[in-house]
Structures are given as C-alpha cells and as structure tokens.
Scaffold this active site. Structure first.
Site, mmCIF file in Angstrom:
data_model
loop_
_atom_site.group_PDB
_atom_site.id
_atom_site.type_symbol
_atom_site.label_atom_id
_atom_site.label_comp_id
_atom_site.label_asym_id
_atom_site.label_seq_id
_atom_site.Cartn_x
_atom_site.Cartn_y
_atom_site.Cartn_z
ATOM 1 N N ALA A 1 0.857 -1.187 0.000
ATOM 2 C CA ALA A 1 0.000 0.000 0.000
ATOM 3 C C ALA A 1 0.892 1.234 0.000
ATOM 4 O O ALA A 1 2.096 1.135 0.245
ATOM 5 C CB ALA A 1 -0.900 0.005 1.233
ATOM 6 N N GLU B 1 -1.132 2.476 7.123
ATOM 7 C CA GLU B 1 -1.138 3.610 6.181
ATOM 8 C C GLU B 1 -1.798 4.846 6.797
ATOM 9 O O GLU B 1 -1.391 5.973 6.526
ATOM 10 C CB GLU B 1 -1.843 3.228 4.876
ATOM 11 C CG GLU B 1 -1.237 2.032 4.152
ATOM 12 C CD GLU B 1 0.257 2.144 3.938
ATOM 13 O OE1 GLU B 1 0.754 3.259 3.723
ATOM 14 O OE2 GLU B 1 0.940 1.098 4.003
ATOM 15 N N GLU C 1 8.448 5.111 9.365
ATOM 16 C CA GLU C 1 8.126 3.681 9.184
ATOM 17 C C GLU C 1 8.108 2.961 10.533
ATOM 18 O O GLU C 1 7.261 2.117 10.794
ATOM 19 C CB GLU C 1 9.120 3.018 8.236
ATOM 20 C CG GLU C 1 8.966 3.417 6.783
ATOM 21 C CD GLU C 1 7.573 3.187 6.229
ATOM 22 O OE1 GLU C 1 6.838 2.332 6.748
ATOM 23 O OE2 GLU C 1 7.198 3.910 5.291
HETATM 24 ZN ZN LIG Z 1 4.888 2.519 6.042
#
Ligand SMILES: [Zn+2]
Length: 438
Positions: A341, A377, A399
């Site tokens: 994604a 996301e 992240e």
């Molecule tokens: Zn990510």
C-alpha cells in the site's frame, strides 16, 4: 519438553504472526530458534558491544559527512571540477549541476498541474505552473523530470507576498506515454466478469516517481501546495488527494475535474487515479468523508475496509490529539501495485489483497492483514505526511512509528485479535531472530 533444553524462544501464533505474512522466510528461520540461557547471555553481550561500536562509527561518520549537516542547514554544493564521468544533459552537454540534491537557491511554493490523460491511446499531456521563491542569487534553476518530453519551458519573474518578495513562475508543457511500469503515472488494468479489459491510470510516487508524471522539485523536504485539474471521459471518475471542487466541460465531449488546493505536502505523497470504479462511503465523528473505491465486481468486498478506516481515523484523532488535516480520505484497490500500500495523503492506494475482504470466502488472516495494512497507512497520515523527514535517510522514523501504531489501531478495530500482545511477541521474535544470524 525435553530436560536438556533450558530455554525456548516463544514465537507468535501461526495465523497471527504479521511478519510471517510479510516475509515467510523469516518465520521459517524463527521456527528453528532454541538456545540455552548461558549462550543467550553471551550473545546479548556480544550484540550490545557490536551495536555500540557501530553506533560510534556511525556518529563520527555522520558528523564528518556533508549529507547529514545538510538536513537543517544548506543542501548541496556543486562539484568544482567536472570530469567526463559526470552527469550529461539530454542534449549531450555536461549538466551544470552535479550533486544528487537540488541546489538550495529556489524553493517551490505552489504547483498548478493540468493533466490530459488519453486512456485509449495510453498517452498523457500536461502543463505544470510552479511558483517558487528565490532564496539566493542564482543563474540556475534545477528541477526533476524523467521519461517526459518537454515541449515548452518558460520562466517568468513574479512578485511574492511576505518577507521574500522575489519569485519566479516556471511553466512547463510536457507529454508522455502511460505504460505498465508501476511508478510515476502508470497503467493498471482489470478484467470484468464478462471478460472485458478496463484500464486504470494510477500513480506511485514514493520515492522518485512524481518526476515521471510532471516536472517538479522532487525531494521530500521541498513541500508545496498542489492544485490539480484532470481531463477525463464522462464514463470515468478522477480522484486526487483533495476533494473535487468543480467539473467543467472540455473538448470532444470530455470534462475536466478541478480539485481543491492541497495543504503543503511532499511531492512523493501526491496521487491521482483515473478509472471507472464504484465506491462505498461513510463519515467520521469529526466530519471527514471516507470512501473505499474498487471495481464494480468487487465493490461488495469493501465494507470491512470502510469500517476499519473510519474506526482507526477516529482513534488516531483522539490518540494524537491532532485532527486529521484533510476533509476526505479515499482508499482504492489497484490491481497492479508494487508495494502492499502507499500512504498518499487523502488517497491511499492498496494492492487488492490489502483492502478487499470477502466475508465467507476470505480467511481470518486475510481479514487481519487488511486491518493491519489500513492501520499502518493511516498512521502515516500523521507520521510521514504531516511530519516528514527532509531526506530519505530518516524515513525509518515514520516507518518505525507506523509499524508500532498499526497494532494499536488494529486492536481498536477488533480487540479479540489481541494485536497489542502480538506486538510484544513480534518484537521478541525479531530480537531473538537477530541472534540466529550471529
Ligand atoms: Zn509505512
């Protein structure tokens, strides 16, 4: 349990191990982990010393290098002596700028992009108007473009408001083919139940795909606002990061969708899609319009994703104490997609398996996977999108945080999945699997 084994590593359950879905080979490696306490202690000490040495080396290397210092001060300096190994322009001349980072003399303020994609001929043409501020005297304006044919390039002096009143407007006309390259503005397609092939024009810009859709200052730290206009056939829809402002008639029976201007954002988070999808829609408590888009034959599989998106968005609003900054959030299933994604701000693109859930046919782990990917996301809508590293070497920050918060978001959607407990087991299994490589 056999007596000669003092300690055994504990691993997440087969169905609930998120990492096993990402990387089955890691799961297989983890399964083999068995070691004694004494050996584990020795390995921990060895790891700690090893990591400390690496950290010291990295600290000295960063302080001495120019790249880290550039993040908050200046960007790049040109290489003084150009050699034959250096970068050449498309006309064969040596390119006048030799650093991988753009010069710190021109800063984009706003983009106005007009795109005319022809989904039959699989070509697109467009115009980008970039307003930019001049930060230091220069005779050179450097920006990014890749696989685009530029037909017109104009630079006009303009007057800006605010303390820096010197500015320019860069106007570039361009065209290119729409091909199945999974980056930039690219071609995807799907087959209907009756066997008909339908085309989709979609985008993947992270890390450097935006320059394949329109010329731009394609660095994450160079944020600007974006206005987008997209020409389409009446049978299609067009989506952008922001809601539609108005639709006007265009040439040859086509129309042009003009979208609201975005907040300041990085080029890699811009997204747009032209397709013939259907959608299901809802709204959060704070009034954000949420929609999930899929092909008509799959629209009965988006209800779970819609519920997850609304639940998680409301939860993150409360958790972060910062309201989701855009008026809408779209999720869309893309048949041909390189990653799982992509967190484009307000228009998150997903591989079909990461957003579609078919009750009665999909498995429990499929359902969990959809919840985890959506929660990940949506975490990026704050970590990465609202707050963004200036350069790619710090991407681990957003992240890392999104990879943790996804467990909290998924736990909110379905506490019976016990995702927070799995998170602890997941960290433990990763730590132990580090030992297995030593
Ligand atoms: Zn990510």
């Amino acid at each position: 349990m056999a007596d000669d084994i003092e300690d055994v590593s504990f691993l997440p359950g087969e169905n609930l191990n998120r990492k096993s879905v990402y990387e089955p080979s890691v799961k297989q490696r983890c399964k083999q982990l068995v070691c004694s306490k004494g050996r584990a202690t020795a390995i921990v000490v060895f790891c700690a010393v090893f990591i400390l040495i690496i950290a010291i080396i990295a600290a000295f290397a960063r302080s001495g290098s120019s790249s880290c210092g550039k993040l908050n001060t200046v960007l790049a300096t040109p290489t003084p002596n150009i050699t034959k190994e250096d970068i050449y322009a498309t006309n064969g001349d040596i390119f006048p700028w030799q650093d991988i980072r753009l010069p710190d003399t021109v800063e984009p303020i706003s983009y106005d992009v007009f795109l005319d994609p022809d989904m039959k001929a699989l070509k697109f043409s467009g115009t980008v108007k970039i307003k930019a501020k001049i930060k230091a005297t220069t005779s050179l304006i450097v920006l990014h473009t890749k696989n685009l044919t530029l037909t017109t390039v104009l630079v006009k002096p303009i007057t800006l408001t605010g303390p820096t009143r010197t500015g320019i407007e860069i106007i570039i006309k361009f065209n290119a083919n729409i091909v199945s390259k999974l980056a930039g503005f690219y071609l995807s397609s799907y087959k209907t139940k009756s066997g008909e092939i339908r085309h989709i024009g979609t985008t993947q810009f992270q890390p450097t795909g935006a320059r394949q859709a329109f010329p731009c200052f394609d660095e994450p730290g160079l944020k600007a606002t974006f206005k987008m206009s997209i020409v389409r056939d009446k049978k299609h829809i067009a989506l952008f990061n922001m809601p539609l402002n108005k639709t006007e008639d265009y040439k040859n029976g086509r129309v042009v969708d003009r979208f609201q201007e975005s907040v300041k954002m990085s080029t890699y988070l811009v997204a747009f899609v032209v397709c013939d999808y259907k959608s299901k829609k809802g709204k959060t408590k704070s009034g954000v319009d949420v929609a999930v888009y899929a092909a008509e034959d799959q629209i009965d599989q988006v209800d779970f994703a819609l519920k997850v998106a609304i639940t998680v968005l409301e939860y993150y609003d409360d958790l972060y104490k910062i309201k989701y900054p855009l008026p809408k959030l779209d999720l869309i299933a893309i048949p041909d997609f390189s990653a799982g994604a992509m967190e484009n701000w307000g228009l998150v693109t997903y591989r079909e398996s990461a957003v579609l859930y078919h009750p009665g046919e999909s498995s429990d782990s499929d359902k969990q996977w959809v919840a985890v990917v959506i929660a990940h996301e949506l975490a990026h809508q704050w970590f990465g999108n609202l707050v963004t590293p200036k350069w790619w070497d710090d991407t681990w920050l957003n992240e890392g945080f999104a990879s943790y918060v996804e467990y909290l978001g998924t736990d909110k959607v379905d506490p019976t999945l016990k995702m927070v407990n799995i998170s602890v087991q997941f960290q433990k299994s990763c730590f132990v699997s580090l030992f297995s490589f030593l």
